[in-house]
Design an enzyme around this catalytic site. Structure first.
Site, mmCIF file in Angstrom:
data_model
loop_
_atom_site.group_PDB
_atom_site.id
_atom_site.type_symbol
_atom_site.label_atom_id
_atom_site.label_comp_id
_atom_site.label_asym_id
_atom_site.label_seq_id
_atom_site.Cartn_x
_atom_site.Cartn_y
_atom_site.Cartn_z
ATOM 1 N N ASP A 22 0.675 -0.986 0.077
ATOM 2 C CA ASP A 22 0.004 -0.066 0.014
ATOM 3 C C ASP A 22 0.854 1.182 -0.082
ATOM 4 O O ASP A 22 0.291 2.228 0.793
ATOM 5 C CB ASP A 22 -0.866 0.113 1.262
ATOM 6 C CG ASP A 22 -1.870 -1.264 1.213
ATOM 7 O OD1 ASP A 22 -2.267 -1.784 0.010
ATOM 8 O OD2 ASP A 22 -2.147 -1.775 2.312
ATOM 9 N N LYS A 25 1.621 2.325 -4.997
ATOM 10 C CA LYS A 25 2.312 1.744 -6.223
ATOM 11 C C LYS A 25 1.336 2.020 -7.396
ATOM 12 O O LYS A 25 1.635 2.445 -8.598
ATOM 13 C CB LYS A 25 2.400 0.094 -6.130
ATOM 14 C CG LYS A 25 3.369 -0.104 -5.162
ATOM 15 C CD LYS A 25 3.466 -1.633 -5.002
ATOM 16 C CE LYS A 25 2.288 -2.436 -4.619
ATOM 17 N NZ LYS A 25 2.031 -2.053 -2.949
ATOM 18 N N GLY A 49 -4.575 -4.271 -4.043
ATOM 19 C CA GLY A 49 -5.687 -3.377 -4.171
ATOM 20 C C GLY A 49 -4.820 -1.938 -4.568
ATOM 21 O O GLY A 49 -4.073 -1.384 -3.592
HETATM 22 P P1 GDP Z 1 -1.000 0.409 -3.356
HETATM 23 O O1 GDP Z 1 -1.537 -0.678 -2.876
HETATM 24 O O2 GDP Z 1 0.567 0.397 -3.343
HETATM 25 O O3 GDP Z 1 -1.011 0.624 -4.895
HETATM 26 O O4 GDP Z 1 -1.445 1.614 -2.830
HETATM 27 P P2 GDP Z 1 -3.130 1.552 -2.167
HETATM 28 O O5 GDP Z 1 -3.847 2.148 -3.619
HETATM 29 O O6 GDP Z 1 -3.725 0.422 -1.615
HETATM 30 O O7 GDP Z 1 -3.061 2.737 -0.887
HETATM 31 C C1 GDP Z 1 -2.362 3.895 -1.298
HETATM 32 C C2 GDP Z 1 -3.380 5.146 -1.084
HETATM 33 O O8 GDP Z 1 -2.753 6.248 -1.105
HETATM 34 C C3 GDP Z 1 -4.434 5.196 -2.099
HETATM 35 O O9 GDP Z 1 -5.639 5.817 -1.626
HETATM 36 C C4 GDP Z 1 -3.942 6.323 -3.024
HETATM 37 O O10 GDP Z 1 -4.935 6.953 -3.529
HETATM 38 C C5 GDP Z 1 -3.274 7.202 -1.889
HETATM 39 N N1 GDP Z 1 -2.149 7.942 -2.465
HETATM 40 C C6 GDP Z 1 -0.964 7.529 -3.322
HETATM 41 N N2 GDP Z 1 -0.114 8.799 -3.270
HETATM 42 C C7 GDP Z 1 -0.510 9.464 -2.611
HETATM 43 C C8 GDP Z 1 -0.149 10.807 -2.030
HETATM 44 O O11 GDP Z 1 1.071 11.374 -2.210
HETATM 45 N N3 GDP Z 1 -1.150 11.672 -1.149
HETATM 46 C C9 GDP Z 1 -2.202 11.039 -0.847
HETATM 47 N N4 GDP Z 1 -2.883 11.878 0.114
HETATM 48 N N5 GDP Z 1 -2.760 9.966 -1.158
HETATM 49 C C10 GDP Z 1 -1.692 9.270 -2.048
HETATM 50 P P1 IMO Z 2 -0.850 -3.985 -2.394
HETATM 51 O O1 IMO Z 2 -0.607 -4.685 -3.595
HETATM 52 C C1 IMO Z 2 -0.678 -4.582 1.898
HETATM 53 C C2 IMO Z 2 -1.091 -8.472 3.743
HETATM 54 C C3 IMO Z 2 -2.276 -9.026 4.601
HETATM 55 C C4 IMO Z 2 -1.763 -10.011 5.335
HETATM 56 C C5 IMO Z 2 -0.585 -10.841 4.577
HETATM 57 C C6 IMO Z 2 -1.062 -11.907 3.984
HETATM 58 O O2 IMO Z 2 -2.186 -3.362 -2.306
HETATM 59 O O3 IMO Z 2 0.011 -3.637 -1.651
HETATM 60 P P2 IMO Z 2 -2.501 -12.664 2.016
HETATM 61 O O4 IMO Z 2 -3.990 -12.296 1.785
HETATM 62 O O5 IMO Z 2 -1.517 -12.156 0.776
HETATM 63 O O6 IMO Z 2 -2.334 -14.019 2.375
HETATM 64 O O7 IMO Z 2 -2.371 -11.910 3.288
HETATM 65 O O8 IMO Z 2 -0.329 -9.826 3.477
HETATM 66 N N1 IMO Z 2 -1.300 -8.121 2.244
HETATM 67 C C7 IMO Z 2 -1.174 -6.825 1.826
HETATM 68 N N2 IMO Z 2 -1.123 -5.678 2.635
HETATM 69 N N3 IMO Z 2 -1.070 -4.485 0.787
HETATM 70 C C8 IMO Z 2 -1.321 -5.545 -0.122
HETATM 71 O O9 IMO Z 2 -1.302 -5.456 -1.337
HETATM 72 C C9 IMO Z 2 -1.416 -6.979 0.701
HETATM 73 N N4 IMO Z 2 -1.616 -8.031 0.100
HETATM 74 C C10 IMO Z 2 -1.502 -8.775 1.304
HETATM 75 O O10 IMO Z 2 -2.971 -8.061 4.876
HETATM 76 O O11 IMO Z 2 -1.165 -9.277 6.459
HETATM 77 MG MG MG Z 3 -2.994 -1.663 -1.795
#
Ligand code: GDP
Ligand code: IMO
Ligand code: MG
Length: 432
Positions: A22, A25, A49
């Site tokens: 998270d 990316k 996600g």
């Molecule tokens: P990922 O799994 O690495 O793609 O990250 P996620 O989408 O799960 O979570 C990142 C969150 O941060 C999302 O809600 C993005 O829209 C948000 N986001 C990404 N970069 C920024 C930023 O620079 N500032 C803010 N406020 N939100 C960001």
């Molecule tokens: P993105 O790509 C954050 C975490 C779960 C749990 C552990 C194992 O959005 O960064 P799993 O369901 O993979 O067996 O869970 O890994 N986890 C993540 N945490 N971002 C993710 O994906 C994750 N995918 C799995 O919360 O701790």
């Molecule tokens: Mg994510």
């Protein structure tokens, strides 16, 4: 000024998360996709996600690469991904409803990718239940059991799904085997007929998208196409290098991009590591810099809720011990720091520069989960900037304290800073 991301060829880039997932990316992939031809996922499944915000719409991608939001880009789901075909169909349908065109001209799925089946999800849930307080906190998408079957050489793949008679036969045997395990665990058995029907129906819909993605990639590379490898999860969720057993079941680090797509290491040109300006983690396991006050502040702002499960993410200070280790094992060339704006009202800001364990100072995270949990962070403090950074578009438009902060965390991580993100949209991006 390094605006060359947009001016020079983008080259073949592996993008990985440098923390616990998270990191943002999806946003950075969306930005970098401008210059890529092909975007490929190499590992993980719909546990991921990835959020992309564009033109007022929010897209959360789970299995489909984040590049799909841009027209004219080809997205591949590589051999290393575990695919829940029903989840993939509903993701395709939802994106189409949101106005994104998806055909087999912009989306292909590897015939070698393994399938996630309902017994994987049921086993994931049961194993978590049985672990009680020692649970991993998985996304319950069946990822661990699906990769388990793959490693045990008992998995079913997309290529099986493309052969209905063979698939039904294999599925029948697998459900029988798994039902005896589920029943022993006191869980409901899986109904073969229902699963067989729904999976065959999904398989029929997926058929046009199924291809040898390895060959596709190699032919594209020969024609000079540029590929962006979209990592899922993050370095410390890696099955080998993460905080085992509190990890996911794939190689989330840079090497996973090769094995998960069939593109060899010498074709890779650079590794971009994405990290937040602080740290978050969703699920259980050690998080040495965890800070409840910081979490409360971020959650009050409506930030840091999981994109897949909606769970509140645990939050902590930037952990340079972890990111420096991530830079080493991924070979990170360039850093993208996201969510700098999350610290706009925090003063002072702490950075973890070392761990202390049993009176000794450690410069790298210990392998053992309990030891890592017992590590006490050693902090340095930096002044905050107490103003919004969300409208900055150049480094010079950031307050001096924010500039000093990003430079400091990049220096401690040991890689060149090339992107700073100050908001979730494409425009809220600073290139260095
Ligand atoms: P990922 O799994 O690495 O793609 O990250 P996620 O989408 O799960 O979570 C990142 C969150 O941060 C999302 O809600 C993005 O829209 C948000 N986001 C990404 N970069 C920024 C930023 O620079 N500032 C803010 N406020 N939100 C960001
Ligand atoms: P993105 O790509 C954050 C975490 C779960 C749990 C552990 C194992 O959005 O960064 P799993 O369901 O993979 O067996 O869970 O890994 N986890 C993540 N945490 N971002 C993710 O994906 C994750 N995918 C799995 O919360 O701790
Ligand atoms: Mg994510």
């Amino acid at each position: 000024m390094r605006r060359e991301i947009f001016c020079l060829p983008m080259a073949n880039t592996i993008l990985i998360g440098a923390q616990w997932g998270d990191e943002g990316k999806g946003k950075i992939i969306d930005v970098l996709t401008a210059k890529a031809d092909i975007i490929v996922r190499s590992q993980g499944g719909n546990n991921a996600g990835h959020t992309v915000i564009h033109d007022g719409a929010t897209y959360v991608l789970h299995l489909i690469p984040s590049g799909i939001v841009r027209r004219g880009k080809v997205c591949l789901i590589g051999n290393g991904v575990v695919v829940d075909p029903i989840a993939l169909i509903s993701e395709i349908d939802a994106l189409r409803e949101a106005g994104i065109q998806i055909t087999n001209r912009n989306l292909l799925v590897s015939d070698c990718a393994h399938l996630v089946l309902p017994y994987h999800r049921a086993l994931d849930e049961q194993r978590e239940l049985r672990k009680g307080r020692a649970k991993i906190g998985t996304t319950k998408r069946g990822i661990g059991p699906a990769y388990g079957d793959k490693a045990a050489r008992t998995g079913l793949r997309i290529s099986d799904l493309m052969q209905p008679i063979l698939f039904s036969k294999k599925l029948h045997a697998k459900i029988r085997e798994n039902n005896s395990i589920l029943e022993a665990l006191g869980a409901k058995p899986i109904n073969y007929r229902g699963v067989n029907e729904s999976y065959l129906a999904a398989g029929k819909k997926l058929r046009p998208f199924v291809a040898n993605t390895v060959l596709y990639l190699h032919r594209a590379l020969q024609r000079g196409k540029e590929v962006l490898f979209e990592g899922a999860q993050g370095t410390f969720l890696d099955i080998d290098h993460g905080t085992y057993p509190y990890v996911t079941s794939s190689n989330t680090t840079a090497g996973g991009a090769c094995t998960g797509t069939g593109v060899p290491p010498h074709r890779m040109d650079r590794v971009v590591g994405v990290m937040k300006a602080y740290t978050t983690r969703v699920g259980e396991g050690a998080l040495p810099t965890e800070d409840r006050q910081l979490a409360q502040m971020l959650h009050k702002l409506g930030r840091e809720f999981g994109a897949t499960t909606g769970r509140a993410r645990r939050c902590g200070w930037f952990d340079a011990v972890a990111t420096r280790y991530a830079a080493m094992i991924n070979g990170i060339d360039e850093l993208a720091i996201t969510n700098l704006d999350g610290l706009d009202e925090v003063d002072p800001i702490r950075i973890c520069i070392g761990y202390r364990l049993n009176g000794k100072r450690l410069a790298v995270p210990p392998c053992d989960a309990i030891q890592l949990d017992n590590c006490e962070p050693i902090y340095e403090k930096m002044p905050g900037w107490n103003q919004s950074t969300t409208s900055a578009r150049k480094l010079s438009q950031l307050p001096a304290a924010a500039r000093n902060y990003v430079r400091r965390i990049a220096q401690l991580t040991g890689a060149r800073l090339s992107i700073v993100s100050v908001g979730p949209t494409r425009a809220q991006t600073i290139f260095l």
